[in-house]
Design an enzyme around this catalytic site. Structure first.
Site, PDB file in Angstrom:
ATOM      1  N   GLY A  93      -1.231  -1.656   6.731  1.00  0.00           N
ATOM      2  CA  GLY A  93      -1.255  -2.829   7.595  1.00  0.00           C
ATOM      3  C   GLY A  93      -2.613  -3.494   7.554  1.00  0.00           C
ATOM      4  N   THR A  94      -2.896  -4.280   8.591  1.00  0.00           N
ATOM      5  CA  THR A  94      -4.152  -5.027   8.652  1.00  0.00           C
ATOM      6  C   THR A  94      -5.306  -4.042   8.799  1.00  0.00           C
ATOM      7  OG1 THR A  94      -2.800  -6.420  10.092  1.00  0.00           O
ATOM      8  CG2 THR A  94      -5.059  -7.126   9.703  1.00  0.00           C
ATOM      9  N   GLY A  95      -5.976  -3.763   7.697  1.00  0.00           N
ATOM     10  CA  GLY A  95      -6.963  -2.684   7.669  1.00  0.00           C
ATOM     11  C   GLY A  95      -8.056  -2.813   8.700  1.00  0.00           C
ATOM     12  N   ARG A 106     -14.617  -6.419  -0.127  1.00  0.00           N
ATOM     13  CA  ARG A 106     -14.010  -6.033   1.161  1.00  0.00           C
ATOM     14  C   ARG A 106     -13.374  -4.641   1.054  1.00  0.00           C
ATOM     15  NH1 ARG A 106      -8.559  -4.475   2.667  1.00  0.00           N
ATOM     16  NH2 ARG A 106      -8.274  -4.963   4.860  1.00  0.00           N
ATOM     17  N   THR A 146       0.837  -1.205   0.000  1.00  0.00           N
ATOM     18  CA  THR A 146       0.000   0.000   0.000  1.00  0.00           C
ATOM     19  C   THR A 146       0.873   1.256   0.000  1.00  0.00           C
ATOM     20  OG1 THR A 146      -1.851  -1.042   1.101  1.00  0.00           O
ATOM     21  CG2 THR A 146      -1.540   1.287   1.572  1.00  0.00           C
TER      22      THR A 146
HETATM   23  N1  ASP Z   1      -4.225  -1.339   4.956  1.00  0.00           N
HETATM   24  C1  ASP Z   1      -4.486  -1.968   3.685  1.00  0.00           C
HETATM   25  C2  ASP Z   1      -5.848  -2.614   3.739  1.00  0.00           C
HETATM   26  O1  ASP Z   1      -6.165  -3.230   4.742  1.00  0.00           O
HETATM   27  C3  ASP Z   1      -3.471  -3.006   3.307  1.00  0.00           C
HETATM   28  C4  ASP Z   1      -2.019  -2.582   3.393  1.00  0.00           C
HETATM   29  O2  ASP Z   1      -1.696  -1.595   4.023  1.00  0.00           O
HETATM   30  O3  ASP Z   1      -1.141  -3.256   2.795  1.00  0.00           O
HETATM   31  O4  ASP Z   1      -6.558  -2.571   2.765  1.00  0.00           O
END
Ligand code: ASP
Length: 314
Positions: free
Chosen positions: A230-232, A206, A178
């Site tokens: 990160g883990t959205g 999603r 991202t």
């Molecule tokens: N935060 C992003 C999401 O969850 C993914 C990422 O940061 O790589 O869509």
């Protein structure tokens, strides 16, 4: 004093065993372009939009060209932008046909009466406003097919930079994530922008934290501008971006403390990742609780620095 930071995603990458030369070079080149804009008097909003649009065009990262694929092999892109001066913002989700999700998000902010558009409506607006259109295959790279195949085999839904999702040597050099940027312009205004393909093998439809104002993207001149990776799901549940603003505004915390506690909350909620953030004085915080976060920034001396792991600053 102008300041800028950008990220190219976070994940549990074995930093010592991965060649990140190409990503580092791209981050440096794009940070230098953003710095030149800000030095020439561009607004923070212009700078973060342009930096993120350049990162979207670069196939090394999980946004725009080279974005990760959903369970059905489709790109579904999300992006947001926010101006700290007036809290104007725009966000789009589920994009497959707008060439630049972040430019569309900016158009939502400035050329529509709304804040957030999904898929078909967002793409209709893109066309109405005369922004560039593409077919979904414009975003898809071969490396992403391998990555999705690997995710299917492992039954994983994952962050792009996680080693488990790499499918072999030929894709190792294309470990990506991202993208986002935060900036402070010469007038002291702040802005943030973020763009993503989301998680590899995600369920169709999603939506992660990136386009959620107050979660993955937030800016307010009175506190900070923030862009997350990160883990959205955990960043949404923690209300990350707004929490940084609230801790600084209501509790008088420093940016550093607010980001540190914010990431601790993400961890408590089962998430991993990081954020780039800048406060009204131009102080930067680039924290992460994963093994790596691809990042570059314009330091106080005006020099562009790049890093991936904890202590590998060039
Ligand atoms: N935060 C992003 C999401 O969850 C993914 C990422 O940061 O790589 O869509």
């Amino acid at each position: 004093m102008i300041r800028l930071a950008l990220h190219g995603g976070a994940g549990d990458l074995a930093v010592d065993q991965t060649d990140t030369t190409e990503q580092r070079a791209a981050l440096r080149r794009i940070a230098e372009a953003g710095r030149a804009m800000l030095q020439a008097g561009a607004s923070a909003v212009d700078a973060v939009e342009q930096v993120v649009a350049l990162l979207e065009e670069c196939p090394l990262f999980n946004a725009g060209v080279g974005a990760v694929l959903n369970r059905d092999g489709q790109p579904e892109l999300d992006a947001a932008i926010m101006s700290g001066m007036d809290r104007a913002c725009g966000a789009v989700t589920g994009i497959m046909r707008a060439k630049s999700p972040v430019r569309l998000a900016r158009a939502v902010m400035e050329r529509s009466p709304h804040v957030m558009f999904m898929g078909t409506g967002a793409e209709a607006l893109n066309r109405e406003l005369g922004l560039e259109e593409v077919t979904p295959d414009y975003f898809v790279t071969e490396a992403r097919f391998h990555q999705l195949k690997r995710a299917h085999e492992l039954g994983l839904i994952g962050l792009d930079h996680d080693d488990a999702l790499k499918s072999g040597a030929e894709t190792d050099s294309a470990a990506f994530g991202t993208v986002g940027a935060v900036a402070r312009d010469a007038h002291g205004h702040l802005a943030a922008a973020t763009s993503t393909g989301g998680l590899t093998n995600k369920h169709p439809g999603r939506i992660g934290d990136t386009p959620i104002i107050g979660a993955g993207t937030f800016a307010d001149d009175r506190s900070a501008a923030v862009s997350c990776t990160g883990t959205g799901e955990s960043f949404i549940r923690s209300g990350f971006g707004f929490e940084i603003h609230a801790r600084m505004s209501y509790c008088g915390w420093t940016l550093e403390r607010a980001c540190c506690e914010g990431l601790e909350e993400v961890r408590r909620l089962g998430g991993r990742g990081g954020s780039i953030a800048i406060d009204h004085e131009g102080y930067l915080d680039l924290s992460f609780n994963s093994a790596a976060m691809f990042r570059a920034w314009v330091a106080a001396d005006g020099i562009v620095r790049v890093a991936v792991g904890e202590n590998d600053v060039d």
